[in-house]
Design an enzyme around this catalytic site. Structure first.
Site, short mmCIF file in Angstrom:
data_model
loop_
_atom_site.label_atom_id
_atom_site.label_comp_id
_atom_site.label_asym_id
_atom_site.label_seq_id
_atom_site.Cartn_x
_atom_site.Cartn_y
_atom_site.Cartn_z
N PRO A 138 -8.59 12.77 -7.05
CA PRO A 138 -8.48 13.78 -5.99
C PRO A 138 -7.05 14.04 -5.54
CG PRO A 138 -9.23 11.70 -5.07
CD PRO A 138 -9.14 11.51 -6.57
N CYS A 139 -6.28 14.68 -6.40
CA CYS A 139 -4.87 14.93 -6.09
C CYS A 139 -4.71 15.84 -4.89
CB CYS A 139 -4.15 15.48 -7.31
SG CYS A 139 -4.78 17.07 -7.85
N HIS A 140 -5.78 16.55 -4.50
CA HIS A 140 -5.69 17.40 -3.31
C HIS A 140 -5.52 16.55 -2.05
CE1 HIS A 140 -9.97 16.47 -3.92
NE2 HIS A 140 -10.10 16.54 -2.61
#
Length: 192
Positions: A138-140
């Site tokens: 989940p790089c967000h």
């Protein structure tokens, strides 16, 4: 599972794509504006992959991505990723990022400090920007200083970090205003 495959699937945010190898997921593509663009991006990234029915382990990842896109809690930490060709530092960044709880965020500097690489903020940002495992990694949840949530990795399609964080119910992040964008590049005005 033999060879590489990919599949396109519906989510609450649009038609996403996922690609896999015998070792695990090799990439997730968030929706582009049009499905044909999502398919084109998958083909460009994985030209040797064929469109196939997803095997059971990939189907688990798809179902998790669908659930997360609806705002439901889902744990994707057991989804196998094929990290072949991914630099060791990026692998460390992705492992750390996978452990960030839903609804929480970290800055690039916090990730770098947690990896005991405090001077590597730009390397963390570069790794996040190259994340091929959207949603699963989940790089967000990793933001630049000031918690700006407008950018996303190359595999993000038309979806912003802000939208994904909103779906997760994360605390409000700040976004750059027109003044934030223009003032740093505008020449100073002379004072009479």
């Amino acid at each position: 599972m033999t060879g590489r495959g990919y599949s396109i699937f519906d989510t609450a945010i649009g038609r996403c794509g996922i690609a896999w190898s015998p070792a695990g997921i090799i990439g997730v593509q968030l929706p582009e504006v049009r499905e044909i663009d999502t398919r084109r991006r998958l083909y460009q990234l994985y030209p040797d992959a064929r469109e196939l029915r997803p095997p059971a382990n990939v189907q688990v990842a798809i179902e998790g991505i669908i659930a997360l896109s609806r705002g439901a809690a889902c744990d994707l930490s057991d989804v196998a990723l094929d990290m072949t060709g991914i630099p060791a530092f990026n692998q460390r960044v992705y492992a750390y990022t996978r452990a960030i709880p839903r609804g929480e965020t970290r800055t690039y500097a916090e990730v770098a400090a947690s990896l005991r690489a405090s001077g590597a903020v730009h390397s963390v940002a570069r790794a996040i920007g190259r994340n091929p495992f959207m949603i699963i990694v989940p790089c967000h949840r990793v933001l630049e200083a000031g918690n700006y949530a407008d950018k996303i990795s190359a595999f993000g399609g038309a979806i912003s970090k802000r939208r994904l964080l909103s779906i997760e119910g994360a605390s409000q992040t700040s976004g750059k205003t027109l003044f934030d964008v223009l003032l740093p590049v505008a020449p100073p005005r002379p004072h009479p």
